[in-house]
Design a protein around this motif. Structure first.
Motif, PDB file in Angstrom:
ATOM      1  N   LEU A   1       0.839  -1.196   0.000  1.00 53.07           N
ATOM      2  CA  LEU A   1       0.000   0.000   0.000  1.00 53.07           C
ATOM      3  C   LEU A   1       0.875   1.247   0.000  1.00 53.07           C
ATOM      4  O   LEU A   1       1.720   1.418   0.882  1.00 53.07           O
ATOM      5  CB  LEU A   1      -0.910   0.003   1.230  1.00 53.07           C
ATOM      6  N   ILE A   2       0.678   2.149  -0.986  1.00 54.23           N
ATOM      7  CA  ILE A   2       1.445   3.392  -1.024  1.00 54.23           C
ATOM      8  C   ILE A   2       0.557   4.611  -0.781  1.00 54.23           C
ATOM      9  O   ILE A   2       1.054   5.730  -0.729  1.00 54.23           O
ATOM     10  CB  ILE A   2       2.234   3.543  -2.344  1.00 54.23           C
ATOM     11  N   SER A   3      -0.738   4.399  -0.660  1.00 50.17           N
ATOM     12  CA  SER A   3      -1.631   5.473  -0.209  1.00 50.17           C
ATOM     13  C   SER A   3      -1.870   5.295   1.284  1.00 50.17           C
ATOM     14  O   SER A   3      -1.374   4.351   1.903  1.00 50.17           O
ATOM     15  CB  SER A   3      -2.949   5.449  -0.990  1.00 50.17           C
TER      16      SER A   3
ATOM     17  N   GLY B   1     -18.628  -8.078   0.372  1.00 52.87           N
ATOM     18  CA  GLY B   1     -18.552  -6.730  -0.190  1.00 52.87           C
ATOM     19  C   GLY B   1     -18.048  -6.761  -1.621  1.00 52.87           C
ATOM     20  O   GLY B   1     -17.635  -7.796  -2.133  1.00 52.87           O
ATOM     21  N   ARG B   2     -18.097  -5.607  -2.264  1.00 51.87           N
ATOM     22  CA  ARG B   2     -17.624  -5.478  -3.640  1.00 51.87           C
ATOM     23  C   ARG B   2     -16.436  -4.520  -3.677  1.00 51.87           C
ATOM     24  O   ARG B   2     -16.413  -3.511  -2.982  1.00 51.87           O
ATOM     25  CB  ARG B   2     -18.742  -4.957  -4.554  1.00 51.87           C
ATOM     26  N   LEU B   3     -15.482  -4.834  -4.526  1.00 51.45           N
ATOM     27  CA  LEU B   3     -14.298  -4.015  -4.710  1.00 51.45           C
ATOM     28  C   LEU B   3     -14.079  -3.820  -6.200  1.00 51.45           C
ATOM     29  O   LEU B   3     -13.983  -4.784  -6.950  1.00 51.45           O
ATOM     30  CB  LEU B   3     -13.078  -4.708  -4.085  1.00 51.45           C
ATOM     31  N   GLU B   4     -14.022  -2.561  -6.620  1.00 53.25           N
ATOM     32  CA  GLU B   4     -13.825  -2.251  -8.033  1.00 53.25           C
ATOM     33  C   GLU B   4     -12.346  -1.991  -8.299  1.00 53.25           C
ATOM     34  O   GLU B   4     -11.695  -1.230  -7.583  1.00 53.25           O
ATOM     35  CB  GLU B   4     -14.635  -1.009  -8.419  1.00 53.25           C
ATOM     36  N   ILE B   5     -11.815  -2.635  -9.332  1.00 58.02           N
ATOM     37  CA  ILE B   5     -10.432  -2.393  -9.732  1.00 58.02           C
ATOM     38  C   ILE B   5     -10.426  -1.277 -10.771  1.00 58.02           C
ATOM     39  O   ILE B   5     -10.915  -1.441 -11.886  1.00 58.02           O
ATOM     40  CB  ILE B   5      -9.774  -3.667 -10.301  1.00 58.02           C
ATOM     41  N   LEU B   6      -9.894  -0.132 -10.386  1.00 59.96           N
ATOM     42  CA  LEU B   6      -9.872   1.036 -11.263  1.00 59.96           C
ATOM     43  C   LEU B   6      -8.705   1.003 -12.228  1.00 59.96           C
ATOM     44  O   LEU B   6      -8.802   1.525 -13.351  1.00 59.96           O
ATOM     45  CB  LEU B   6      -9.787   2.316 -10.427  1.00 59.96           C
ATOM     46  N   TYR B   7      -7.596   0.392 -11.788  1.00 62.43           N
ATOM     47  CA  TYR B   7      -6.393   0.355 -12.632  1.00 62.43           C
ATOM     48  C   TYR B   7      -5.548  -0.851 -12.234  1.00 62.43           C
ATOM     49  O   TYR B   7      -5.411  -1.165 -11.045  1.00 62.43           O
ATOM     50  CB  TYR B   7      -5.567   1.641 -12.459  1.00 62.43           C
TER      51      TYR B   7
ATOM     52  N   ILE C   1      -5.043  -0.047  -8.395  1.00 60.44           N
ATOM     53  CA  ILE C   1      -5.862   0.963  -7.722  1.00 60.44           C
ATOM     54  C   ILE C   1      -7.274   0.412  -7.593  1.00 60.44           C
ATOM     55  O   ILE C   1      -7.867  -0.032  -8.578  1.00 60.44           O
ATOM     56  CB  ILE C   1      -5.880   2.295  -8.497  1.00 60.44           C
ATOM     57  N   THR C   2      -7.813   0.423  -6.371  1.00 58.31           N
ATOM     58  CA  THR C   2      -9.139  -0.144  -6.129  1.00 58.31           C
ATOM     59  C   THR C   2     -10.028   0.871  -5.416  1.00 58.31           C
ATOM     60  O   THR C   2      -9.549   1.784  -4.746  1.00 58.31           O
ATOM     61  CB  THR C   2      -9.047  -1.413  -5.261  1.00 58.31           C
ATOM     62  N   ARG C   3     -11.336   0.662  -5.542  1.00 55.85           N
ATOM     63  CA  ARG C   3     -12.319   1.493  -4.837  1.00 55.85           C
ATOM     64  C   ARG C   3     -13.340   0.589  -4.174  1.00 55.85           C
ATOM     65  O   ARG C   3     -13.978  -0.250  -4.805  1.00 55.85           O
ATOM     66  CB  ARG C   3     -13.017   2.454  -5.804  1.00 55.85           C
ATOM     67  N   GLY C   4     -13.518   0.774  -2.855  1.00 57.23           N
ATOM     68  CA  GLY C   4     -14.469  -0.016  -2.100  1.00 57.23           C
ATOM     69  C   GLY C   4     -15.875   0.531  -2.204  1.00 57.23           C
ATOM     70  O   GLY C   4     -16.121   1.587  -2.802  1.00 57.23           O
TER      71      GLY C   4
ATOM     72  N   LEU D   1      -7.700   2.910  -2.733  1.00 61.45           N
ATOM     73  CA  LEU D   1      -6.388   2.479  -2.268  1.00 61.45           C
ATOM     74  C   LEU D   1      -5.469   2.269  -3.464  1.00 61.45           C
ATOM     75  O   LEU D   1      -5.870   1.694  -4.474  1.00 61.45           O
ATOM     76  CB  LEU D   1      -6.495   1.179  -1.469  1.00 61.45           C
ATOM     77  N   VAL D   2      -4.233   2.730  -3.313  1.00 60.80           N
ATOM     78  CA  VAL D   2      -3.226   2.587  -4.363  1.00 60.80           C
ATOM     79  C   VAL D   2      -2.124   1.670  -3.847  1.00 60.80           C
ATOM     80  O   VAL D   2      -1.526   1.928  -2.801  1.00 60.80           O
ATOM     81  CB  VAL D   2      -2.628   3.952  -4.760  1.00 60.80           C
TER      82      VAL D   2
END
Length: 255
Positions: free
Chosen positions: A61-63, A224-230, A237-240, A246-247
């Motif tokens: 994790l870098i964020s 839960g669901r987790l979207e992979i943005l990149y 990079i993901t968005r919960g 989180l990056v």
């Protein structure tokens, strides 16, 4: 994989890293949001949640960590109480510590449809009431793809254990009495009871005397669901569901 402008993509990743470093890893910062959106336009992976071999790695994790009620310190690290790292399952819940790094190993399990989704938190205590101790909290989880960009995530339990540099006797003196009554606010007591009932939480009871390890189970974890943005060879990079971004950087990456 699709063809992208690799030079612009590399520049966008460099820019994102620099902006994250400048704002303490805060992914809610408007400049970070803009940098992520820019990088997304160069995403080389059309179906990241289906890209097993590309997802599989040890991620760093870098964020900023997304545990509740963190405090950004002057050295750029984040401080928490132990309870905030794992559903208030480990005691002493009010013990102050600083997060050294957060890792996420993602690897196939079982028949390969599911993957690990563990969150591995390496920490050092900064509480003046105890000797300085280094430990690890592991929130154990599994995930599987439900679409090209979405993962279904479920947590199954947790582990607290010392790092190899920590004196085991000092560790036992602080963490051996799991499950004992603690002085807590009525809000914490209600929340703890709610979590135990809803999630089937089985709190830790005894410590392994040889390893100093304690653990808990979560028998009815919500999915839960987790979207992979990149996703590429360097970054993920993901968005919960609550919007937390989180990056992560692939360990072993040249960048």
């Amino acid at each position: 994989m699709i063809v992208v402008d690799t030079e612009k993509c590399t520049a966008a990743k460099t820019e994102l890293r620099q902006i994250l470093a400048a704002c303490g890893g805060n992914t809610k910062d408007k400049n970070v949001i803009a940098a992520i959106e820019n990088l997304q336009s160069f995403n080389p992976t059309t179906a990241p949640a289906q890209s097993g071999s590309l997802m599989d790695s040890e991620w760093l994790l870098i964020s900023a960590p997304n545990f509740p009620q963190g405090e950004l310190l002057a050295n750029g690290k984040y401080a928490y109480t132990l309870g905030r790292l794992a559903f208030n399952m480990f005691q002493p819940t009010k013990l102050k510590l600083v997060i050294d790094r957060v890792l996420q190993p993602v690897f196939p399990v079982g028949n390969g449809e599911q993957r690990t989704h563990d969150i591995v938190v390496e920490f050092t205590t900064i509480d003046e009431s105890v000797p300085q101790l280094s430990g690890i909290v592991i929130n154990q989880g599994i995930c599987q793809s439900v679409s090209d960009t979405l993962l279904q995530v479920q947590f199954t339990g947790g582990i607290l254990k010392p790092q190899s540099t920590t004196n085991l006797e000092d560790w036992k003196a602080v963490f051996s009495e799991q499950g004992k009554p603690e002085k807590r606010s009525w809000q914490d007591i209600l929340m703890s009871g709610f979590l135990k009932l809803m999630f089937g939480l089985v709190p830790p009871q005894t410590m392994n005397p040889e390893t100093g390890e304690v653990s808990f189970m979560m028998n009815r974890s919500p999915k839960g669901r987790l979207e992979i943005l990149y996703l590429d060879e360097e970054l993920r990079i993901t968005r919960g569901e609550k919007g937390t971004v989180l990056v992560c950087e692939r360990l072993g990456s040249n960048n």
